[in-house]
Design an enzyme around this catalytic site. Sequence first.
Site, mmCIF file in Angstrom:
data_model
loop_
_atom_site.group_PDB
_atom_site.id
_atom_site.type_symbol
_atom_site.label_atom_id
_atom_site.label_comp_id
_atom_site.label_asym_id
_atom_site.label_seq_id
_atom_site.Cartn_x
_atom_site.Cartn_y
_atom_site.Cartn_z
ATOM 1 N N CYS A 1 -14.575 -15.860 -9.072
ATOM 2 C CA CYS A 1 -14.941 -16.889 -10.054
ATOM 3 C C CYS A 1 -16.340 -17.431 -9.790
ATOM 4 O O CYS A 1 -17.000 -17.918 -10.711
ATOM 5 C CB CYS A 1 -13.913 -18.010 -10.124
ATOM 6 S SG CYS A 1 -13.717 -18.938 -8.603
ATOM 7 N N HIS B 1 -12.336 -23.604 -6.847
ATOM 8 C CA HIS B 1 -12.439 -22.823 -8.068
ATOM 9 C C HIS B 1 -13.655 -23.265 -8.865
ATOM 10 O O HIS B 1 -13.954 -24.451 -8.959
ATOM 11 C CB HIS B 1 -11.166 -23.011 -8.899
ATOM 12 C CG HIS B 1 -11.125 -22.127 -10.103
ATOM 13 N ND1 HIS B 1 -11.244 -20.763 -10.029
ATOM 14 C CD2 HIS B 1 -11.005 -22.426 -11.421
ATOM 15 C CE1 HIS B 1 -11.179 -20.255 -11.247
ATOM 16 N NE2 HIS B 1 -11.033 -21.242 -12.114
#
Lengths: 179, 523
Positions: free
Chosen positions: B179, B464
């Site tokens: 990510c 994240h």
Amino acid sequence: MSGPNEDNNTQLSSHIFGDLLDSIIVDVASECHRIAKLGLDRNLEEEEEEMRLSAQARARVADPSNSSETNTKYVVDIFGQTHPSVATEIFECMNCGRSIAAGRFAPHLEKCMGKGRKARLKVTRSSTAAQNRYSRGSPVSTYSPYSNSTSTNRLSNGTPSVAGEEYSNGTYEEPWNKT
Amino acid sequence: MCLRSSSYTSPKPCKHLADYKLRHAFNGYDSLQNCLKTTPIGRTRVDNHNTKIPRCNFCNGYQGRLYICLMCSSISCSTHILLHTQSKSGHDVAIDIERSELYCCLCCDQVYDPDFDKVVVSEQIKGLCPGRSNKRRRLDSGMELDLKKSKRLIAMRDGRAKSCYPLGLRGLNNLGNTCFMNSVLQALLHAPPLRNYFLSDHHNRDECKRRYGEKLCLLCEIGALVSAMFSGDRSPYSPAQFLYSWWQHSSNLASYEEQDAHEFFISVLDGIHEKESKVRNSSKDDGDCQCIAHRAFSGSLRSDVTCTICGFTSTTYDPCVDISLNLDTVNLSAAEKTGLSTLSGCLNLFTRAERLGSDSKLHCQNCQELRDTSKQLSISRLPLVLCLHIKRFEHSLIRKTSRKIDQYLQFPFALDMTPYLSSSIVRSRFGNRIFAFECENSDSSAEYEIFAVIAHSGMLESGHYVTYLHVNNQWYKCDDAWICEVDEGIVRASQCYMLFYVQKLLYYKANKDLSCNASVESR
């Protein structure tokens, strides 16, 4: 015990202090006056508006009664599609030709290319060739005097739940020690 | 020194100042010039050599604000300055002795005159030693990136969805802890100069393979990505080929584990630049490099190191592709952290004059000795696309641990970088005098609009990244394969890690081109 001399001194010193303080206050007033008259002060209205919008936004987000931003995984996207939490698209690995699921591609490629911690011990011809050909040290990274763009300032990503078998919790190196 | 129009307004003189100038032109200023004295910190005062301590003619006082009359050089305090004007006709303008500021006795206010400021600044500059290093680079921004051509290459619009979404919006599959890569790619591919460059096929992949034959070219990979993103296909794309190529380029970063988005960003720009410099066989330094990475992101930082004793300043320039900022509340104790952390606070911190410790004295060319110095950074040239990186990392030497700073940072959608420019910083060092300093750069605008935010959530080692993109007046959240519409409030409240701003003019131009209703032709 305070004699007349000490009284005088105290008075004198507070007098001097008062003078200095006045002078400093006038300094600031004069500077601000100049900035205002020359139009050098930033557009305060716009700045205040931005601050207000941010505060408003934070309040809305913090309010539990608001339907907060749901976890975007497991929902339908704007195109009306749903996706599994681990990507299932299958394609061929460009290194070895095997068919791999997208969500497991990176851990596979790491082993396949001989990269990564465990694989680094085996030095393969391809990885050394790659290192020699693309040696780092180009001018783009010489900005480092102003930023710690090297290992000391990194935010890692990684979700232990979405992992291949080789991902181990707790024994990985601290990212900032990596060279 | 050339006279150019500057970013501030030259105020209209009051009637009395105008009258004075009509009658006496610069006589008063010129005769005053010899009496001006500048301290190393840049403060200029009027030092009348005759009297030891300036005293008011009326009350003999020496306290408070003292003014010297431009006409007769008599000194009055603020209480009696009006009396002086009334007793002598035409003696309307005086100067604050301590600060060298013009004062109109009849308006009872401080007034400003560019000609007077010019005299003061000339004196200030003379006072500092000549011979400052002056590596001045004049740089061409080269903004025009063939927007017309890119319009032609935009594919047929996707008519599937109920409402029409902008082209280029497409999810990226997470290939396993990637990510960090997806978030940066989303931001990069939507940076107007880069997007236009690749959409107008400035880097033709077939030609590249034919000419250079190399298997690895990050520019080709990015080009392939852009094509895929703008193809009209909305199913999530797997940037596997790109990952493969990037790992070959940055072999030291090639591993399946937590990575930092900013490090990846620098690595990609590096890869683009390397290819370009290989192609052109040049080793131009970054200020003049014409690779798309530098054309879009390259700016220049100015560093002034000033001797605190004599005021001598040594100036150096360094190119940069982004600015890494410390949080402005990072040094405060827990109790003081109730204040809000803002981007302007961080930028102020970045451009603040910082006294270097006595253990790091530097050799002053003027004094010929080791001296305490003060260092100040400023931006001498702004890039087209401004990437601001927030250092959310705190390292504790005592505990030998590091942690992430989750502190909220307020950031604006419209950003004016004028206060952080070298021209503003240098001018404020001279007391904000009306003067055309040599580092004035009125070519490019300092106003920016935000177009992408990379936000991080979670812990240092396991978190994240998502990217928020602003396209056609709507904010979208790009969370790996999922693209969602979000309200701007969500973006404002997010924990930003990297902020991407583009110069305002380019922003509005770019958005016009990307609107769904643009007439399209297939490739």
